[in-house]
Design an enzyme around this catalytic site. Structure first.
Site, PDB file in Angstrom:
ATOM      1  N   GLY A 158       0.832  -1.198   0.000  1.00 15.33           N
ATOM      2  CA  GLY A 158       0.000   0.000   0.000  1.00 15.33           C
ATOM      3  C   GLY A 158       0.855   1.232   0.000  1.00 15.33           C
ATOM      4  NE  ARG A 284       6.041   7.074  -1.942  1.00 14.01           N
ATOM      5  CZ  ARG A 284       5.831   7.975  -0.991  1.00 14.01           C
ATOM      6  NH1 ARG A 284       6.364   9.177  -1.106  1.00 14.01           N
ATOM      7  NH2 ARG A 284       5.115   7.696   0.079  1.00 14.01           N
TER       8      ARG A 284
END
Length: 413
Positions: A158, A284
């Protein structure tokens, strides 16, 4: 000579336009490949080239990039964690196929599976919460009892607070969130796998990392529990020298354990009584407003430097100054219909305010669901040479913004 292009897989509400503008500033032609380009308003507003393609299908992306290569010199490929962080693994595979600089897709995939991530970090001796993997209601209940309440219950795969993360303080909340996750409301990309974790109590902070270099450590203040919706970001976090050193060393251990170290990484820590504990590693760049705060605090344009890495050019992470930058998100105090919201222009005029942005228009329904995108109605960003001055500026600006919410109509009205 063919025009140099930067391929962007999907987009991003906060950072997408900034990437597009940074690419253009570097002389690149940005092209977005998306399953639904209309979900990113800036593409049409700025007349950015966008192509509809199934971004879940690697072969379709390879075909589209190959077609584009007949017209453009593809200088690099990158992407955004919307609609999911799986995009980065896809980016890695595309970069491998076209022999371009990019992340290792296998490392990204291992990291995105939060249970696998936990196992690899445990093997490396990284401090983290006690955790258990569960697949059904009985296993979740058993894991919560074994770990001891309160616990965090979240999908093993998630992204962020919108990915079904909840603090469960008692057995009733565990059962309620289990029903949400397994009862059809949560969207699963694969078979349901759920992590039940110890609630590591303490202030939240985390480093922004590019490659193996820690640029800065920011602090995050969440709103009311049980959902984790961000109220405020600040760079740099107020840490002791020992806390800073330990977070730095643990962060580098995380990169080694997970095979990361190319491109951006952000790591979430809680400062507990036993020291810094890793909550999550994300391969990220931090979402909005992380890059903007880093630029205000240190003078480093992370997005431009990331693009330079993506296209194989030399980057520069040298700090140009040291300020305190902070973002405050605006929360509605009730559900209902937004009658009016104003004061943003007055707030933007306060000295030291870098940005004021409102996300909603009058007559918009307001429904607080624990999802940051649903709960926030706007944000204010400020920066100054000192923490006290930045906080004072933020508060002055926020106090100038007001709104009115009337109750939702009841059945029959």
């Amino acid at each position: 000579m063919a025009r140099r292009a930067l391929i962007l897989i999907e987009g991003h509400r906060g950072n997408g336009l900034v990437y597009v503008q940074a690419a253009q500033h570097l002389g690149l032609h940005p092209i977005t490949l998306s399953a639904d380009p209309s979900r990113y308003d800036y593409l049409a507003a700025e007349s950015i080239e966008a192509i509809r393609v199934d971004t879940d299908n690697l072969d379709a992306l390879i075909r589209e990039c190959s077609r584009l290569r007949a017209t453009y010199d593809i200088a690099g490929i990158t992407g955004f964690p919307i609609p999911g962080e799986w995009v980065y693994a896809t980016v890695g595979r595309l970069c491998q196929y076209f022999d371009l600089p990019g992340p290792n897709p296998e490392s990204i995939e291992r990291c995105l599976d939060k249970f696998t991530q936990r196992q690899l970090l445990a093997e490396a001796g990284v401090p983290q919460p006690t955790y258990r993997l569960a697949a059904n209601a009985a296993e979740i209940e058993s894991a919560a009892a074994e770990i001891g309440l309160p616990v965090i219950v979240k999908p093993a795969v998630g992204s962020g607070s919108s990915g079904g993360v909840r603090l469960c303080r008692n057995v009733e909340e565990v059962a309620e969130h289990t029903t949400y996750l397994l009862g059809g409301q949560h969207i699963w990309r694969s078979s349901p796998r759920i992590l039940v974790e110890e609630f590591a109590q303490g202030p939240n902070c985390g480093p922004a990392i590019m490659g193996n270099e820690i640029i800065g450590i920011g602090a995050v203040d969440f709103g009311d529990q049980p959902h984790f919706v961000i109220r405020e970001y600040i760079y740099p976090a107020l840490l002791t020298d020992d806390e800073h050193k330990r977070i730095t060393n643990i962060s580098l251990s995380c990169l080694r354990a997970l095979g990361l170290g190319w491109g951006p990484t952000c790591i979430e820590f809680h400062l507990t009584k036993r020291g810094p504990v890793v909550i999550e590693v994300n391969p990220r760049l931090g979402g909005m407003p992380d890059p903007q705060l880093i630029q205000l605090a240190y003078g480093i344009d992370l997005i431009t430097e990331h693009i330079k890495l993506v296209i194989g050019e030399e980057w520069n992470l040298r700090k140009r100054h040291s300020h305190t930058a902070a973002a405050r998100f605006l929360f509605p105090d009730r559900d209902g219909i937004l009658d009016w919201i104003d004061g943003d222009s007055r707030a933007a005029a306060v000295p030291g305010v870098a940005e004021v942005k409102l996300y909603v228009e009058p007559k918009t329904p307001i429904v607080r669901k624990g999802d940051g995108r649903a709960a926030h109605v706007g944000h204010v960003i400020a920066a100054s040479p000192s923490l006290a001055q930045t906080h004072a500026t933020l508060q002055r600006a926020v106090d100038l913004i007001g709104w009115s919410i009337r109750p939702l109509p009841t059945l029959g009205e």
